[in-house]
Design a protein around this motif. Structure first.
Motif, PDB file in Angstrom:
ATOM      1  N   SER A 178       0.781  -1.319  -0.002  1.00 29.49           N
ATOM      2  CA  SER A 178      -0.367   0.201   0.060  1.00 29.49           C
ATOM      3  C   SER A 178       0.445   1.286  -0.081  1.00 29.49           C
ATOM      4  O   SER A 178       1.975   1.436   0.348  1.00 29.49           O
ATOM      5  CB  SER A 178      -1.038   0.101   0.972  1.00 29.49           C
ATOM      6  N   ASN A 204      -0.677   5.071   0.511  1.00 26.94           N
ATOM      7  CA  ASN A 204      -0.882   6.539   0.318  1.00 26.94           C
ATOM      8  C   ASN A 204      -3.082   6.415  -0.337  1.00 26.94           C
ATOM      9  O   ASN A 204      -3.556   6.801  -0.707  1.00 26.94           O
ATOM     10  CB  ASN A 204      -1.195   8.026  -1.076  1.00 26.94           C
ATOM     11  N   LYS A 205      -2.960   5.418   0.656  1.00 28.46           N
ATOM     12  CA  LYS A 205      -4.308   4.471   0.205  1.00 28.46           C
ATOM     13  C   LYS A 205      -4.927   3.904  -1.180  1.00 28.46           C
ATOM     14  O   LYS A 205      -5.701   3.644  -0.929  1.00 28.46           O
ATOM     15  CB  LYS A 205      -5.568   6.109   0.677  1.00 28.46           C
ATOM     16  N   TYR A 220      -3.723   0.935  -2.634  1.00 25.80           N
ATOM     17  CA  TYR A 220      -3.985  -1.582  -2.623  1.00 25.80           C
ATOM     18  C   TYR A 220      -3.680  -2.255  -3.469  1.00 25.80           C
ATOM     19  O   TYR A 220      -4.232  -1.761  -4.461  1.00 25.80           O
ATOM     20  CB  TYR A 220      -4.363  -1.815  -1.695  1.00 25.80           C
ATOM     21  N   ASP A 280     -10.599   1.261   4.351  1.00 25.32           N
ATOM     22  CA  ASP A 280      -9.184   1.958   4.556  1.00 25.32           C
ATOM     23  C   ASP A 280      -8.490   2.795   2.774  1.00 25.32           C
ATOM     24  O   ASP A 280      -8.439   3.326   2.578  1.00 25.32           O
ATOM     25  CB  ASP A 280      -7.873   1.614   4.655  1.00 25.32           C
ATOM     26  N   ALA A 281      -9.357   1.941   2.353  1.00 24.95           N
ATOM     27  CA  ALA A 281      -8.790   1.740   0.998  1.00 24.95           C
ATOM     28  C   ALA A 281      -9.330   2.571   0.063  1.00 24.95           C
ATOM     29  O   ALA A 281     -10.688   2.813   0.095  1.00 24.95           O
ATOM     30  CB  ALA A 281      -8.642   0.209  -0.102  1.00 24.95           C
ATOM     31  N   GLU A 282      -8.577   3.978  -1.294  1.00 20.37           N
ATOM     32  CA  GLU A 282      -9.312   3.939  -1.848  1.00 20.37           C
ATOM     33  C   GLU A 282      -9.069   3.629  -3.113  1.00 20.37           C
ATOM     34  O   GLU A 282      -9.551   4.563  -4.593  1.00 20.37           O
ATOM     35  CB  GLU A 282      -8.650   5.871  -1.555  1.00 20.37           C
TER      36      GLU A 282
END
Length: 99
Positions: A7, A9-10, A12, A38-40
Motif C-alpha cells: 500500500s 497513500n490508500k 493497495y 481504508d482503501a481509495e
C-alpha cells in the motif's frame, strides 16, 4: 494461490500468484475486506494468475462494486487465459483493465 498486499497513500496493490478458484477466492476476498474501509484505490496485479473460475470472477465483481464509489479497481497484467475468460463473460466492458 499466494497474495502479497502493498500500500501507498490508500492505494493497495494485490500481487496474486496461482489460481483464483472456489478454494482460493474466499482468501482473496478476505484480504480485500481487511483493507476495504481504508482503501481509495485497489489494483489486482494478475501477471502470475494462470486460471480464474466463476468464484474468482464473483470476487472481482464484489471488489469492483465495493470500490465503485472510490477510485475503483484496476486489473493489471492479465494472462491470455484470464483475459479470455473476462472477455467471454463481457466483464471487460465494465472493469478497468490495464496492460
Amino acid at each position: 494461490m499466494n497474495v502479497t498486499v502493498t500500500s501507498e497513500n490508500k492505494a493497495y496493490t494485490f500481487i496474486i500468484c496461482g489460481r483464483i478458484d472456489t478454494l482460493t477466492a474466499p482468501e482473496l476476498e478476505a484480504k480485500f475486506r481487511e483493507i476495504e474501509a481504508d482503501a481509495e484505490k485497489v489494483v489486482f496485479d494478475m501477471t502470475e494468475v494462470d486460471y480464474i473460475s466463476s468464484a474468482g470472477m464473483r470476487t472481482i465483481i464484489y471488489v469492483h462494486r465495493a470500490m465503485s464509489e472510490k477510485e475503483g479497481l484496476t486489473l493489471k497484467g492479465l494472462t491470455k487465459n484470464v483475459s479470455t475468460i473476462i472477455n467471454l463473460t463481457g466483464f471487460n466492458k465494465i472493469l478497468n483493465i490495464e496492460e
